[in-house]
Design a protein around this motif. Structure first.
Motif, PDB file in Angstrom:
ATOM      1  N   ASN A  31       0.866  -1.192   0.000  1.00 58.46           N
ATOM      2  CA  ASN A  31       0.000   0.000   0.000  1.00 58.46           C
ATOM      3  C   ASN A  31       0.897   1.234   0.000  1.00 58.46           C
ATOM      4  O   ASN A  31       1.427   1.639   1.036  1.00 58.46           O
ATOM      5  CB  ASN A  31      -0.908  -0.026   1.230  1.00 58.46           C
ATOM      6  CG  ASN A  31      -1.939   1.091   1.214  1.00 58.46           C
ATOM      7  OD1 ASN A  31      -1.664   2.204   0.781  1.00 58.46           O
ATOM      8  ND2 ASN A  31      -3.136   0.787   1.705  1.00 58.46           N
ATOM      9  N   ALA A  55       0.302   4.433  -0.432  1.00 57.79           N
ATOM     10  CA  ALA A  55      -0.172   5.590   0.326  1.00 57.79           C
ATOM     11  C   ALA A  55       0.141   5.425   1.809  1.00 57.79           C
ATOM     12  O   ALA A  55       0.605   6.369   2.471  1.00 57.79           O
ATOM     13  CB  ALA A  55      -1.671   5.780   0.109  1.00 57.79           C
ATOM     14  N   ALA A  56      -0.083   4.210   2.338  1.00 54.97           N
ATOM     15  CA  ALA A  56       0.221   3.954   3.750  1.00 54.97           C
ATOM     16  C   ALA A  56       1.717   4.075   4.010  1.00 54.97           C
ATOM     17  O   ALA A  56       2.144   4.647   5.022  1.00 54.97           O
ATOM     18  CB  ALA A  56      -0.278   2.559   4.145  1.00 54.97           C
ATOM     19  N   GLN A 109       3.826   5.936   2.448  1.00 54.55           N
ATOM     20  CA  GLN A 109       4.212   7.354   2.381  1.00 54.55           C
ATOM     21  C   GLN A 109       3.911   8.071   3.689  1.00 54.55           C
ATOM     22  O   GLN A 109       4.705   8.912   4.141  1.00 54.55           O
ATOM     23  CB  GLN A 109       3.499   8.023   1.211  1.00 54.55           C
ATOM     24  CG  GLN A 109       4.029   7.587  -0.147  1.00 54.55           C
ATOM     25  CD  GLN A 109       3.144   8.019  -1.300  1.00 54.55           C
ATOM     26  OE1 GLN A 109       2.111   8.678  -1.110  1.00 54.55           O
ATOM     27  NE2 GLN A 109       3.523   7.647  -2.520  1.00 54.55           N
ATOM     28  N   TRP A 110       2.785   7.735   4.318  1.00 52.20           N
ATOM     29  CA  TRP A 110       2.466   8.343   5.607  1.00 52.20           C
ATOM     30  C   TRP A 110       3.495   7.945   6.659  1.00 52.20           C
ATOM     31  O   TRP A 110       3.952   8.776   7.451  1.00 52.20           O
ATOM     32  CB  TRP A 110       1.064   7.931   6.065  1.00 52.20           C
ATOM     33  CG  TRP A 110      -0.011   8.824   5.516  1.00 52.20           C
ATOM     34  CD1 TRP A 110      -0.938   8.511   4.566  1.00 52.20           C
ATOM     35  CD2 TRP A 110      -0.253  10.177   5.878  1.00 52.20           C
ATOM     36  NE1 TRP A 110      -1.746   9.587   4.318  1.00 52.20           N
ATOM     37  CE2 TRP A 110      -1.359  10.628   5.121  1.00 52.20           C
ATOM     38  CE3 TRP A 110       0.337  11.069   6.774  1.00 52.20           C
ATOM     39  CZ2 TRP A 110      -1.880  11.907   5.213  1.00 52.20           C
ATOM     40  CZ3 TRP A 110      -0.175  12.359   6.882  1.00 52.20           C
ATOM     41  CH2 TRP A 110      -1.268  12.775   6.115  1.00 52.20           C
TER      42      TRP A 110
END
Length: 367
Positions: free
Chosen positions: A257, A259-260, A262-263
Protein backbone atom coordinates in the motif's frame (compact mmCIF):
# COMPACT_ATOMS: atom_id res chain seq x y z
CA UNK A 1 -18.97 -15.04 3.69
CA UNK A 2 -16.86 -14.50 0.60
CA UNK A 3 -13.12 -15.11 1.06
CA UNK A 4 -13.79 -16.83 4.39
CA UNK A 5 -16.09 -19.84 4.07
CA UNK A 6 -14.53 -21.12 0.87
CA UNK A 7 -11.14 -21.09 2.61
CA UNK A 8 -12.48 -23.24 5.45
CA UNK A 9 -14.20 -25.96 3.44
CA UNK A 10 -13.25 -29.46 4.57
CA UNK A 11 -12.79 -30.77 1.02
CA UNK A 12 -10.35 -28.00 0.14
CA UNK A 13 -8.45 -28.51 3.37
CA UNK A 14 -8.20 -32.24 2.76
CA UNK A 15 -6.98 -31.68 -0.79
CA UNK A 16 -4.09 -29.52 0.41
CA UNK A 17 -3.26 -31.97 3.21
CA UNK A 18 -3.03 -34.79 0.68
CA UNK A 19 -0.93 -32.66 -1.69
CA UNK A 20 1.51 -31.91 1.13
CA UNK A 21 1.73 -35.59 2.11
CA UNK A 22 2.49 -36.58 -1.48
CA UNK A 23 5.18 -33.91 -1.86
CA UNK A 24 7.13 -34.42 1.36
CA UNK A 25 9.94 -36.96 1.49
CA UNK A 26 11.84 -35.88 4.62
CA UNK A 27 11.42 -33.81 7.82
CA UNK A 28 11.21 -30.03 7.52
CA UNK A 29 10.72 -27.20 10.01
CA UNK A 30 8.76 -24.06 9.15
CA UNK A 31 7.83 -21.01 11.21
CA UNK A 32 4.62 -19.03 10.88
CA UNK A 33 5.44 -15.43 11.68
CA UNK A 34 2.02 -14.08 12.59
CA UNK A 35 0.14 -14.76 15.80
CA UNK A 36 -3.12 -14.71 13.86
CA UNK A 37 -1.82 -17.62 11.82
CA UNK A 38 -0.80 -19.40 15.03
CA UNK A 39 -4.35 -19.13 16.36
CA UNK A 40 -5.78 -20.54 13.12
CA UNK A 41 -3.29 -23.41 13.14
CA UNK A 42 -4.13 -24.35 16.73
CA UNK A 43 -7.86 -23.70 16.40
CA UNK A 44 -8.26 -25.94 13.35
CA UNK A 45 -5.55 -28.43 14.31
CA UNK A 46 -3.68 -27.88 11.06
CA UNK A 47 -0.36 -28.94 12.54
CA UNK A 48 -1.88 -32.31 13.49
CA UNK A 49 -2.84 -32.93 9.84
CA UNK A 50 0.69 -32.59 8.52
CA UNK A 51 2.96 -35.57 7.73
CA UNK A 52 5.17 -36.80 10.54
CA UNK A 53 8.37 -34.81 10.63
CA UNK A 54 6.88 -31.57 9.30
CA UNK A 55 7.10 -29.17 12.25
CA UNK A 56 5.57 -25.73 12.67
CA UNK A 57 7.29 -23.29 15.02
CA UNK A 58 5.35 -20.33 16.38
CA UNK A 59 7.14 -17.05 15.73
CA UNK A 60 7.23 -13.65 17.46
CA UNK A 61 4.41 -12.31 15.31
CA UNK A 62 2.30 -10.97 18.16
CA UNK A 63 2.74 -7.18 18.47
CA UNK A 64 1.49 -7.09 22.03
CA UNK A 65 3.83 -9.92 23.01
CA UNK A 66 6.99 -8.34 21.63
CA UNK A 67 6.40 -4.88 23.09
CA UNK A 68 9.16 -4.45 25.70
CA UNK A 69 8.06 -4.58 29.31
CA UNK A 70 10.01 -1.36 29.86
CA UNK A 71 7.60 0.46 27.53
CA UNK A 72 4.66 -0.68 29.66
CA UNK A 73 6.50 0.45 32.78
CA UNK A 74 7.06 3.84 31.14
CA UNK A 75 3.36 4.14 30.35
CA UNK A 76 2.51 3.27 33.95
CA UNK A 77 4.99 5.86 35.22
CA UNK A 78 3.44 8.54 33.01
CA UNK A 79 -0.04 7.51 34.13
CA UNK A 80 0.81 8.37 37.75
CA UNK A 81 0.33 12.03 36.82
CA UNK A 82 -3.36 12.83 37.45
CA UNK A 83 -3.28 15.27 34.52
CA UNK A 84 -2.45 12.48 32.05
CA UNK A 85 -4.76 10.15 30.13
CA UNK A 86 -3.12 7.03 28.70
CA UNK A 87 -4.85 5.58 25.63
CA UNK A 88 -4.16 1.99 24.62
CA UNK A 89 -5.54 -0.92 22.66
CA UNK A 90 -7.43 -3.44 24.79
CA UNK A 91 -4.88 -6.26 24.90
CA UNK A 92 -2.08 -3.96 26.00
CA UNK A 93 -3.71 -2.91 29.28
CA UNK A 94 -3.41 -6.46 30.68
CA UNK A 95 0.19 -7.17 29.68
CA UNK A 96 2.65 -7.12 32.60
CA UNK A 97 5.71 -4.91 32.39
CA UNK A 98 9.17 -5.66 33.72
CA UNK A 99 7.91 -5.01 37.25
CA UNK A 100 4.99 -7.42 36.73
CA UNK A 101 2.46 -4.58 36.82
CA UNK A 102 -0.02 -3.76 34.08
CA UNK A 103 -1.91 -0.69 32.93
CA UNK A 104 -5.08 -2.42 34.10
CA UNK A 105 -3.69 -2.53 37.62
CA UNK A 106 -2.63 1.10 37.33
CA UNK A 107 -6.18 2.01 36.28
CA UNK A 108 -7.58 0.11 39.26
CA UNK A 109 -5.31 2.23 41.46
CA UNK A 110 -6.71 5.44 39.99
CA UNK A 111 -4.74 6.16 36.83
CA UNK A 112 -6.63 7.46 33.81
CA UNK A 113 -6.29 4.64 31.27
CA UNK A 114 -8.73 4.50 28.35
CA UNK A 115 -9.10 1.71 25.80
CA UNK A 116 -9.33 2.94 22.21
CA UNK A 117 -9.88 1.18 18.90
CA UNK A 118 -7.82 3.58 16.82
CA UNK A 119 -5.09 6.18 17.44
CA UNK A 120 -7.52 8.70 15.95
CA UNK A 121 -9.73 8.05 18.99
CA UNK A 122 -6.85 9.25 21.16
CA UNK A 123 -6.56 12.43 19.06
CA UNK A 124 -10.28 13.05 19.60
CA UNK A 125 -9.86 12.57 23.36
CA UNK A 126 -7.03 15.11 23.35
CA UNK A 127 -9.19 17.61 21.46
CA UNK A 128 -11.99 17.21 24.03
CA UNK A 129 -9.64 17.50 27.03
CA UNK A 130 -7.35 20.48 26.34
CA UNK A 131 -6.39 20.70 30.02
CA UNK A 132 -5.07 17.10 30.09
CA UNK A 133 -2.07 15.47 28.46
CA UNK A 134 -3.17 12.52 26.31
CA UNK A 135 -0.61 9.81 25.51
CA UNK A 136 -1.25 7.08 22.97
CA UNK A 137 0.67 3.83 23.49
CA UNK A 138 1.53 2.94 19.88
CA UNK A 139 2.37 -0.72 19.31
CA UNK A 140 2.15 -3.08 16.38
CA UNK A 141 3.79 -4.06 13.13
CA UNK A 142 3.74 -2.32 9.75
CA UNK A 143 -0.01 -2.94 9.71
CA UNK A 144 -0.84 -0.39 12.41
CA UNK A 145 1.97 2.13 11.94
CA UNK A 146 0.17 4.09 9.15
CA UNK A 147 -2.78 4.84 11.44
CA UNK A 148 -0.42 6.13 14.12
CA UNK A 149 1.35 8.32 11.56
CA UNK A 150 -1.97 9.69 10.35
CA UNK A 151 -3.05 10.44 13.94
CA UNK A 152 0.16 12.38 14.61
CA UNK A 153 -0.23 14.35 11.38
CA UNK A 154 -3.83 15.13 12.30
CA UNK A 155 -2.80 16.29 15.77
CA UNK A 156 -0.21 18.56 14.20
CA UNK A 157 -2.80 19.99 11.83
CA UNK A 158 -5.15 20.66 14.76
CA UNK A 159 -2.24 22.20 16.72
CA UNK A 160 -2.87 19.90 19.67
CA UNK A 161 -0.10 20.53 22.17
CA UNK A 162 -1.53 18.02 24.64
CA UNK A 163 -1.20 14.92 22.46
CA UNK A 164 1.87 12.67 22.34
CA UNK A 165 2.79 9.10 21.43
CA UNK A 166 4.77 6.50 23.37
CA UNK A 167 6.17 4.80 20.29
CA UNK A 168 6.90 1.07 20.08
CA UNK A 169 6.14 0.09 16.49
CA UNK A 170 8.20 -2.81 15.17
CA UNK A 171 9.18 -4.15 11.73
CA UNK A 172 8.85 -7.83 10.87
CA UNK A 173 11.54 -8.50 8.26
CA UNK A 174 14.48 -7.51 10.53
CA UNK A 175 13.16 -9.85 13.22
CA UNK A 176 13.06 -12.72 10.73
CA UNK A 177 16.67 -11.93 9.83
CA UNK A 178 17.72 -11.99 13.48
CA UNK A 179 16.06 -15.35 14.06
CA UNK A 180 17.81 -16.84 11.03
CA UNK A 181 21.18 -15.46 12.14
CA UNK A 182 21.02 -17.47 15.37
CA UNK A 183 23.54 -20.36 15.14
CA UNK A 184 20.94 -22.68 16.69
CA UNK A 185 18.20 -21.67 14.25
CA UNK A 186 15.97 -24.55 13.13
CA UNK A 187 13.86 -22.54 10.68
CA UNK A 188 13.99 -23.84 7.10
CA UNK A 189 11.09 -21.81 5.70
CA UNK A 190 8.74 -18.99 6.68
CA UNK A 191 5.02 -18.39 6.42
CA UNK A 192 5.08 -14.60 6.30
CA UNK A 193 2.28 -12.42 7.65
CA UNK A 194 -0.18 -11.49 4.93
CA UNK A 195 -1.54 -8.38 6.62
CA UNK A 196 1.95 -6.94 7.10
CA UNK A 197 2.70 -7.49 3.41
CA UNK A 198 -0.60 -5.86 2.48
CA UNK A 199 0.90 -2.61 3.76
CA UNK A 200 4.67 -3.07 3.39
CA UNK A 201 4.79 -5.18 0.24
CA UNK A 202 7.38 -7.85 -0.53
CA UNK A 203 10.49 -5.78 -1.17
CA UNK A 204 12.44 -6.88 1.91
CA UNK A 205 11.88 -10.61 1.59
CA UNK A 206 13.88 -11.72 -1.49
CA UNK A 207 17.16 -10.67 0.14
CA UNK A 208 16.33 -12.75 3.22
CA UNK A 209 15.37 -15.78 1.14
CA UNK A 210 18.56 -15.54 -0.92
CA UNK A 211 20.95 -14.87 1.96
CA UNK A 212 19.70 -17.65 4.23
CA UNK A 213 18.40 -20.03 1.56
CA UNK A 214 14.90 -20.22 3.06
CA UNK A 215 11.65 -20.12 1.08
CA UNK A 216 9.13 -17.51 2.19
CA UNK A 217 5.43 -17.90 1.46
CA UNK A 218 3.14 -14.91 2.03
CA UNK A 219 -0.03 -16.40 3.49
CA UNK A 220 -3.41 -15.44 4.83
CA UNK A 221 -5.15 -16.64 7.95
CA UNK A 222 -7.74 -19.21 6.95
CA UNK A 223 -6.99 -22.98 6.92
CA UNK A 224 -6.64 -23.21 3.14
CA UNK A 225 -4.45 -20.10 3.07
CA UNK A 226 -2.07 -21.57 5.62
CA UNK A 227 -1.92 -25.03 4.05
CA UNK A 228 -1.28 -23.48 0.65
CA UNK A 229 1.63 -21.54 2.16
CA UNK A 230 2.97 -24.68 3.82
CA UNK A 231 2.84 -26.52 0.51
CA UNK A 232 4.61 -23.64 -1.27
CA UNK A 233 7.47 -23.74 1.25
CA UNK A 234 7.78 -27.52 1.28
CA UNK A 235 7.68 -27.73 -2.51
CA UNK A 236 10.65 -25.37 -2.69
CA UNK A 237 12.56 -27.16 0.06
CA UNK A 238 12.08 -30.51 -1.65
CA UNK A 239 13.42 -29.11 -4.93
CA UNK A 240 16.25 -27.06 -3.37
CA UNK A 241 14.78 -23.62 -4.12
CA UNK A 242 14.43 -20.57 -1.86
CA UNK A 243 12.12 -17.96 -3.30
CA UNK A 244 9.37 -15.60 -2.18
CA UNK A 245 5.89 -16.77 -3.18
CA UNK A 246 2.74 -14.71 -2.72
CA UNK A 247 -0.03 -17.14 -1.74
CA UNK A 248 -2.31 -14.31 -0.59
CA UNK A 249 -2.88 -12.57 -3.88
CA UNK A 250 -6.44 -11.59 -3.06
CA UNK A 251 -5.07 -9.09 -0.51
CA UNK A 252 -1.34 -8.60 -1.11
CA UNK A 253 0.27 -6.75 -4.00
CA UNK A 254 4.02 -6.83 -4.51
CA UNK A 255 4.43 -3.10 -3.89
CA UNK A 256 2.08 -3.05 -0.91
CA UNK A 257 0.00 0.00 0.00
CA UNK A 258 2.02 2.93 -1.29
CA UNK A 259 -0.17 5.59 0.33
CA UNK A 260 0.22 3.95 3.75
CA UNK A 261 3.97 3.65 3.25
CA UNK A 262 4.21 7.35 2.38
CA UNK A 263 2.47 8.34 5.61
CA UNK A 264 4.83 6.19 7.65
CA UNK A 265 7.90 7.59 5.86
CA UNK A 266 6.69 11.15 6.38
CA UNK A 267 6.27 10.82 10.15
CA UNK A 268 8.77 8.09 11.09
CA UNK A 269 12.26 6.88 10.26
CA UNK A 270 13.60 3.34 10.52
CA UNK A 271 15.56 2.74 13.74
CA UNK A 272 16.95 0.00 15.95
CA UNK A 273 14.27 -1.31 18.28
CA UNK A 274 14.03 -3.38 21.44
CA UNK A 275 11.79 -6.44 21.19
CA UNK A 276 10.64 -8.33 24.25
CA UNK A 277 12.78 -11.49 24.57
CA UNK A 278 14.65 -10.86 21.30
CA UNK A 279 16.73 -7.88 22.45
CA UNK A 280 17.66 -4.96 20.22
CA UNK A 281 17.01 -5.67 16.53
CA UNK A 282 18.85 -3.50 14.00
CA UNK A 283 16.29 -1.51 11.98
CA UNK A 284 13.61 -3.41 13.88
CA UNK A 285 11.40 -0.42 14.60
CA UNK A 286 10.59 3.23 14.04
CA UNK A 287 11.48 6.61 15.50
CA UNK A 288 10.11 10.10 14.95
CA UNK A 289 11.21 12.27 12.07
CA UNK A 290 12.59 15.62 13.37
CA UNK A 291 9.48 17.49 12.21
CA UNK A 292 7.29 15.40 14.53
CA UNK A 293 9.66 15.01 17.49
CA UNK A 294 7.45 17.26 19.64
CA UNK A 295 4.90 14.42 19.71
CA UNK A 296 7.40 11.99 21.25
CA UNK A 297 6.25 11.12 24.78
CA UNK A 298 9.82 10.24 25.72
CA UNK A 299 10.83 13.85 25.18
CA UNK A 300 7.71 15.40 26.65
CA UNK A 301 7.89 13.43 29.89
CA UNK A 302 11.69 12.97 30.04
CA UNK A 303 11.43 9.21 30.50
CA UNK A 304 14.27 6.76 29.97
CA UNK A 305 14.22 3.36 28.29
CA UNK A 306 15.79 1.07 30.87
CA UNK A 307 13.99 -0.29 33.90
CA UNK A 308 15.39 -3.19 35.90
CA UNK A 309 14.08 -6.58 34.88
CA UNK A 310 12.08 -8.59 37.36
CA UNK A 311 12.63 -12.25 36.58
CA UNK A 312 9.68 -14.63 36.46
CA UNK A 313 11.35 -18.01 36.88
CA UNK A 314 8.40 -20.17 35.81
CA UNK A 315 7.66 -18.22 32.60
CA UNK A 316 9.34 -19.34 29.37
CA UNK A 317 7.56 -16.82 27.14
CA UNK A 318 10.89 -15.62 25.76
CA UNK A 319 11.64 -19.06 24.39
CA UNK A 320 8.08 -19.36 23.07
CA UNK A 321 8.42 -16.06 21.18
CA UNK A 322 11.66 -17.29 19.59
CA UNK A 323 10.09 -20.58 18.50
CA UNK A 324 12.43 -22.60 20.72
CA UNK A 325 9.66 -23.91 22.98
CA UNK A 326 5.95 -24.59 22.72
CA UNK A 327 3.47 -23.20 25.27
CA UNK A 328 2.80 -26.74 26.50
CA UNK A 329 6.48 -27.00 27.50
CA UNK A 330 5.98 -24.35 30.18
CA UNK A 331 5.49 -25.65 33.75
CA UNK A 332 3.34 -22.62 34.56
CA UNK A 333 0.97 -23.08 31.61
CA UNK A 334 -2.66 -23.23 32.75
CA UNK A 335 -1.59 -23.48 36.37
CA UNK A 336 0.09 -20.37 37.71
CA UNK A 337 -0.21 -18.67 34.31
CA UNK A 338 -3.71 -18.14 32.88
CA UNK A 339 -5.37 -15.37 30.85
CA UNK A 340 -6.81 -14.02 34.10
CA UNK A 341 -3.41 -14.00 35.85
CA UNK A 342 -0.77 -14.05 33.12
CA UNK A 343 2.93 -14.31 33.83
CA UNK A 344 3.89 -13.42 30.28
CA UNK A 345 2.52 -11.47 27.33
CA UNK A 346 1.78 -14.50 25.07
CA UNK A 347 -0.92 -15.59 27.53
CA UNK A 348 -2.62 -12.18 27.32
CA UNK A 349 -2.80 -11.20 23.69
CA UNK A 350 -5.48 -12.42 21.31
CA UNK A 351 -2.56 -13.29 19.01
CA UNK A 352 -0.32 -14.89 21.65
CA UNK A 353 0.70 -18.53 21.24
CA UNK A 354 0.06 -19.35 24.91
CA UNK A 355 -3.43 -17.85 24.69
CA UNK A 356 -4.12 -19.99 21.61
CA UNK A 357 -3.07 -23.19 23.35
CA UNK A 358 -5.03 -22.24 26.47
CA UNK A 359 -8.18 -21.58 24.47
CA UNK A 360 -8.06 -24.53 22.10
CA UNK A 361 -5.80 -27.20 23.64
CA UNK A 362 -5.79 -26.71 27.37
CA UNK A 363 -7.49 -30.04 28.05
CA UNK A 364 -5.07 -32.03 25.88
CA UNK A 365 -1.97 -30.21 27.12
CA UNK A 366 -2.73 -30.50 30.83
CA UNK A 367 -3.89 -34.12 30.82
Amino acid sequence: MRYVQEFRQAAAVQAWVEAIAQRVTRPWTLMEVCGGQTHSIVRYGLDTLLPEGVTLLHGPGCPVCVTPGSVIDQAIAIAQDPQVIICSFGDMVRVPGERQQSLQQARAAGAQVQIVYSPLDAVAIAAKNPDRQVVFLAVGFETTAPATALAIAQAQQQQLTNFSVLLSHVRVAPAMTQLLADPDCRIQGFLAAGHVCTVAGLAEYPAIANRYHVPIAITGFEPVDILQGIYACLDQLESGRSEVVNCYGRAVQEAGNLAAQQWVERVFAIADQDWRSLGTIPEGGLEFQPEFKSFDAHCRFAITGAIALTSVNDCISGLVLQGQKQPCDCPAFGRTCTPEKPLGAPMVSSEGACAAYYRYRRTQVMN
